[in-house]
Design a protein around this motif. Structure first.
Motif, PDB file in Angstrom:
ATOM      1  N   GLY A  59      53.771  20.699  51.919  1.00  0.00           N
ATOM      2  CA  GLY A  59      52.616  19.856  51.943  1.00  0.00           C
ATOM      3  C   GLY A  59      51.444  20.384  52.143  1.00  0.00           C
ATOM      4  N   ASP A  60      51.400  21.821  52.438  1.00  0.00           N
ATOM      5  CA  ASP A  60      50.038  22.491  52.641  1.00  0.00           C
ATOM      6  C   ASP A  60      49.646  23.452  51.319  1.00  0.00           C
ATOM      7  OD1 ASP A  60      52.120  24.391  52.667  1.00  0.00           O
ATOM      8  OD2 ASP A  60      51.157  25.481  54.425  1.00  0.00           O
ATOM      9  N   THR A  61      50.482  23.033  50.188  1.00  0.00           N
ATOM     10  CA  THR A  61      50.019  23.768  48.946  1.00  0.00           C
ATOM     11  C   THR A  61      50.028  22.924  47.664  1.00  0.00           C
ATOM     12  OG1 THR A  61      52.487  24.085  48.676  1.00  0.00           O
ATOM     13  CG2 THR A  61      51.291  25.895  49.768  1.00  0.00           C
ATOM     14  N   ILE A  62      49.460  23.487  46.610  1.00  0.00           N
ATOM     15  CA  ILE A  62      49.420  22.696  45.316  1.00  0.00           C
ATOM     16  C   ILE A  62      49.375  23.842  44.516  1.00  0.00           C
ATOM     17  CG2 ILE A  62      47.016  22.504  45.202  1.00  0.00           C
ATOM     18  CD1 ILE A  62      47.346  20.200  43.555  1.00  0.00           C
ATOM     19  N   GLY A  63      50.523  23.947  43.408  1.00  0.00           N
ATOM     20  CA  GLY A  63      50.445  24.891  42.489  1.00  0.00           C
ATOM     21  C   GLY A  63      50.015  24.715  41.297  1.00  0.00           C
ATOM     22  N   LEU A  64      49.417  25.613  40.364  1.00  0.00           N
ATOM     23  CA  LEU A  64      48.795  25.524  39.171  1.00  0.00           C
ATOM     24  C   LEU A  64      49.281  26.550  38.306  1.00  0.00           C
ATOM     25  CD1 LEU A  64      46.669  24.436  37.139  1.00  0.00           C
ATOM     26  CD2 LEU A  64      45.005  25.995  38.268  1.00  0.00           C
ATOM     27  N   ILE A  65      49.691  26.141  37.164  1.00  0.00           N
ATOM     28  CA  ILE A  65      50.202  27.003  35.818  1.00  0.00           C
ATOM     29  C   ILE A  65      49.215  26.998  34.845  1.00  0.00           C
ATOM     30  CG2 ILE A  65      52.169  27.707  34.445  1.00  0.00           C
ATOM     31  CD1 ILE A  65      54.168  26.551  36.379  1.00  0.00           C
ATOM     32  N   LEU A  66      48.676  28.120  34.707  1.00  0.00           N
ATOM     33  CA  LEU A  66      47.617  27.985  33.520  1.00  0.00           C
ATOM     34  C   LEU A  66      48.448  28.931  32.331  1.00  0.00           C
ATOM     35  CD1 LEU A  66      44.473  29.590  35.374  1.00  0.00           C
ATOM     36  CD2 LEU A  66      45.007  27.078  34.556  1.00  0.00           C
ATOM     37  N   SER A  67      47.830  28.475  31.030  1.00  0.00           N
ATOM     38  CA  SER A  67      48.426  29.064  29.946  1.00  0.00           C
ATOM     39  C   SER A  67      47.598  30.741  29.791  1.00  0.00           C
ATOM     40  CB  SER A  67      48.026  28.614  28.529  1.00  0.00           C
ATOM     41  OG  SER A  67      48.757  27.414  28.610  1.00  0.00           O
ATOM     42  N   ASN A  68      46.460  30.937  30.258  1.00  0.00           N
ATOM     43  CA  ASN A  68      45.883  32.318  30.459  1.00  0.00           C
ATOM     44  C   ASN A  68      44.674  32.135  31.571  1.00  0.00           C
ATOM     45  OD1 ASN A  68      45.362  34.903  29.535  1.00  0.00           O
ATOM     46  ND2 ASN A  68      45.745  34.316  27.624  1.00  0.00           N
ATOM     47  N   ILE A  93      47.857  27.892  44.678  1.00  0.00           N
ATOM     48  CA  ILE A  93      48.668  29.045  44.445  1.00  0.00           C
ATOM     49  C   ILE A  93      48.603  29.082  42.770  1.00  0.00           C
ATOM     50  CG2 ILE A  93      50.814  30.113  44.325  1.00  0.00           C
ATOM     51  CD1 ILE A  93      51.573  28.908  47.106  1.00  0.00           C
ATOM     52  N   VAL A  94      48.360  29.936  42.249  1.00  0.00           N
ATOM     53  CA  VAL A  94      48.161  30.055  40.682  1.00  0.00           C
ATOM     54  C   VAL A  94      48.793  31.237  39.908  1.00  0.00           C
ATOM     55  CG1 VAL A  94      46.522  30.032  38.895  1.00  0.00           C
ATOM     56  CG2 VAL A  94      45.714  29.376  40.972  1.00  0.00           C
ATOM     57  N   ALA A  95      49.693  30.633  38.784  1.00  0.00           N
ATOM     58  CA  ALA A  95      50.480  31.577  37.952  1.00  0.00           C
ATOM     59  C   ALA A  95      50.095  31.359  36.647  1.00  0.00           C
ATOM     60  CB  ALA A  95      51.769  31.377  38.393  1.00  0.00           C
ATOM     61  N   SER A  96      50.501  32.352  35.745  1.00  0.00           N
ATOM     62  CA  SER A  96      50.097  32.069  34.355  1.00  0.00           C
ATOM     63  C   SER A  96      51.408  32.200  33.569  1.00  0.00           C
ATOM     64  CB  SER A  96      49.364  33.241  33.925  1.00  0.00           C
ATOM     65  OG  SER A  96      49.133  33.440  32.529  1.00  0.00           O
ATOM     66  N   GLY A  97      51.250  31.410  32.507  1.00  0.00           N
ATOM     67  CA  GLY A  97      52.706  31.326  31.617  1.00  0.00           C
ATOM     68  C   GLY A  97      52.412  32.024  30.400  1.00  0.00           C
ATOM     69  N   GLN A  98      51.052  32.464  30.005  1.00  0.00           N
ATOM     70  CA  GLN A  98      50.646  33.426  28.793  1.00  0.00           C
ATOM     71  C   GLN A  98      51.318  32.838  27.332  1.00  0.00           C
ATOM     72  OE1 GLN A  98      48.906  36.475  28.971  1.00  0.00           O
ATOM     73  NE2 GLN A  98      48.801  35.710  31.185  1.00  0.00           N
ATOM     74  N   TYR A  99      51.302  31.411  27.307  1.00  0.00           N
ATOM     75  CA  TYR A  99      51.773  30.925  26.157  1.00  0.00           C
ATOM     76  C   TYR A  99      53.127  31.369  25.717  1.00  0.00           C
ATOM     77  CZ  TYR A  99      46.896  29.576  25.366  1.00  0.00           C
ATOM     78  OH  TYR A  99      45.566  29.208  25.589  1.00  0.00           O
ATOM     79  N   ASP A 100      54.242  31.471  26.790  1.00  0.00           N
ATOM     80  CA  ASP A 100      55.579  31.991  26.356  1.00  0.00           C
ATOM     81  C   ASP A 100      56.511  31.151  27.162  1.00  0.00           C
ATOM     82  OD1 ASP A 100      58.172  33.625  27.504  1.00  0.00           O
ATOM     83  OD2 ASP A 100      57.226  34.786  25.847  1.00  0.00           O
ATOM     84  N   PRO A 101      57.368  30.256  26.539  1.00  0.00           N
ATOM     85  CA  PRO A 101      58.273  29.389  27.333  1.00  0.00           C
ATOM     86  C   PRO A 101      58.948  29.980  28.595  1.00  0.00           C
ATOM     87  CG  PRO A 101      59.263  29.798  25.074  1.00  0.00           C
ATOM     88  CD  PRO A 101      57.749  30.484  25.167  1.00  0.00           C
ATOM     89  N   ASP A 102      59.352  31.307  28.278  1.00  0.00           N
ATOM     90  CA  ASP A 102      60.256  31.760  29.507  1.00  0.00           C
ATOM     91  C   ASP A 102      59.171  32.070  30.672  1.00  0.00           C
ATOM     92  OD1 ASP A 102      62.426  31.750  27.944  1.00  0.00           O
ATOM     93  OD2 ASP A 102      62.364  33.853  27.161  1.00  0.00           O
ATOM     94  N   GLU A 104      56.274  30.668  31.167  1.00  0.00           N
ATOM     95  CA  GLU A 104      55.912  29.281  31.941  1.00  0.00           C
ATOM     96  C   GLU A 104      56.995  28.808  32.878  1.00  0.00           C
ATOM     97  OE1 GLU A 104      53.244  27.298  28.287  1.00  0.00           O
ATOM     98  OE2 GLU A 104      55.228  26.516  28.895  1.00  0.00           O
ATOM     99  N   GLU A 105      58.424  29.109  32.352  1.00  0.00           N
ATOM    100  CA  GLU A 105      59.713  28.798  33.338  1.00  0.00           C
ATOM    101  C   GLU A 105      59.732  29.505  34.494  1.00  0.00           C
ATOM    102  OE1 GLU A 105      64.305  27.797  32.866  1.00  0.00           O
ATOM    103  OE2 GLU A 105      62.845  27.315  31.233  1.00  0.00           O
ATOM    104  N   GLU A 106      59.423  30.885  34.344  1.00  0.00           N
ATOM    105  CA  GLU A 106      59.417  31.761  35.479  1.00  0.00           C
ATOM    106  C   GLU A 106      58.195  31.491  36.499  1.00  0.00           C
ATOM    107  OE1 GLU A 106      58.071  36.364  35.479  1.00  0.00           O
ATOM    108  OE2 GLU A 106      59.955  36.013  34.281  1.00  0.00           O
ATOM    109  N   ALA A 107      57.212  31.034  35.878  1.00  0.00           N
ATOM    110  CA  ALA A 107      56.271  30.580  36.790  1.00  0.00           C
ATOM    111  C   ALA A 107      56.237  29.384  37.560  1.00  0.00           C
ATOM    112  CB  ALA A 107      54.694  30.400  35.960  1.00  0.00           C
ATOM    113  N   LEU A 108      56.851  28.325  36.896  1.00  0.00           N
ATOM    114  CA  LEU A 108      57.454  27.339  37.545  1.00  0.00           C
ATOM    115  C   LEU A 108      58.454  27.742  38.581  1.00  0.00           C
ATOM    116  CD1 LEU A 108      57.216  24.183  37.831  1.00  0.00           C
ATOM    117  CD2 LEU A 108      58.980  24.122  36.038  1.00  0.00           C
ATOM    118  N   SER A 109      59.541  28.613  38.532  1.00  0.00           N
ATOM    119  CA  SER A 109      60.417  28.880  39.447  1.00  0.00           C
ATOM    120  C   SER A 109      59.723  29.716  40.639  1.00  0.00           C
ATOM    121  CB  SER A 109      61.466  29.770  38.764  1.00  0.00           C
ATOM    122  OG  SER A 109      62.197  29.057  37.973  1.00  0.00           O
TER     123      SER A 109
END
Length: 328
Positions: A59-68, A93-102, A104-109
């Motif tokens: 409850g104290d975080t929000i995640g963001l996944i960007l393509s770049n 908390i921010v992570a990047s998926g680099q336009y790659d499906p794997d 992106e899934e890794e960032a989500l995990s």
């Protein structure tokens, strides 16, 4: 269907530990809870009433996944999510998926392993099926700048097709008949939608699409320069040009200027996104505005407040008329 044994094996714990996590036992270490929850997502395990989604809500975080990370577009997207995060006293908390499906899934995990259960995801590579799979298990997951019909209630998107339609129609209304298009070569939803809008406007005007006037190039300024060079090598048979984004337009205009092709006197240009400062352009660029910051704010609100938040999910593009289009 996945079982508790599958979860235990994936998490490297006993079935008894998995059972304690599911039943919210207090005598389980937080890191073990995270590992078991992550395993549940991996194997697709579901409990009655989606109970496991209430565990460790983060409850104290929000995640963001960007393509770049490397463009003003993603800066504005991050800024929009951060504004809402601050309002709700959340850490971003921010992570990047680099336009790659794997990736992106890794960032989500990764975000799930950090306890994030409210996540804004800018996904361009993961399939609709995988996004639907994750969204069905994570009601706090919201996809921004993309419409997935199966999970439309968890999406915030722009009508991209309408944007390039407006851009092309604007050139047609100024008397242009020979209109080119700069597209990206990456196979993403925006590519198809934006090309479709360009194609539709020409078809309505009774003008067939000429494939020699369409350039598919890599992302970035080098792509725009390459498209301009290719069109020059073909003798520049066009008088108008619609660009997939402003970056392509900026680089293309620079190349044209170096070859004494004046904009808009010889060639009219329309961009897309309206995220670059106008100091990048001489003359100032006519473009399609994509309200990415507002879209990001709504996506963040939606993932925190839930489906009854009442936020707008569908955004309309806007033609911004400046100085890069001339009447012929």
């Amino acid at each position: 269907m996945s079982t508790i044994n599958n979860v235990a094996q994936a998490a490297g714990v006993s079935t008894a530990t998995v059972s304690r996590v599911i039943n919210r036992s207090s005598n389980v270490l937080p890191e073990t809870v995270e590992r078991v929850e992550h395993a549940m997502t991996q194997v697709g395990y579901q409990t009655r009433d989606n109970r496991r989604l209430a565990i460790n809500q983060g409850g104290d975080t929000i995640g963001l996944i960007l393509s770049n990370f490397n463009s003003p577009f993603y800066g504005l997207l991050t800024q929009g999510v951060e504004k809402v995060a601050r309002k709700y006293n959340r850490k971003l908390i921010v992570a990047s998926g680099q336009y790659d499906p794997d990736l992106e899934e890794e960032a989500l995990s990764y975000l799930l392993s950090k306890g994030c259960r409210n996540i804004v995801m800018h996904s361009k590579a993961m399939s609709d099926e995988r996004l639907t799979h994750f969204a069905s298990k994570l009601p706090g997951l919201v996809v921004v700048n993309r419409r997935v019909h199966e999970i439309e209630e968890q999406c915030v998107w722009l009508e991209n097709r309408k944007g390039t339609y407006l851009a092309t129609k604007h050139l047609l209304d100024q008397g242009h008949k020979k209109i080119g298009y700069i597209s990206c070569e990456m196979d993403i939803d925006d590519k198809a939608e934006r090309y479709s809008g360009y194609q539709l406007a020409l078809e309505e005007a009774g003008i067939p699409v000429n494939p020699d006037w369409v350039e598919e190039v890599p992302f970035g300024e080098l792509g725009g320069a390459l498209a301009a060079t290719n069109l020059l090598n073909k003798g520049l048979p066009i008088t108008g040009l619609v660009s997939y984004n402003d970056f392509f337009a900026a680089a293309a205009i620079q190349v044209f200027s170096e070859h004494d092709i004046s904009v808009p006197e010889r060639l009219s240009v329309v961009g897309f996104d309206d995220v670059l400062p106008q100091c990048y352009f001489t003359p100032r660029l006519t473009t399609i505005r994509s309200p990415i910051e507002s879209m990001a704010m709504n996506a963040a609100r939606l993932c925190i407040e839930g489906p009854d938040s009442g936020v707008c999910r569908r955004f309309e593009p806007l033609l911004v008329r400046r100085e890069s289009v001339a009447t012929i």
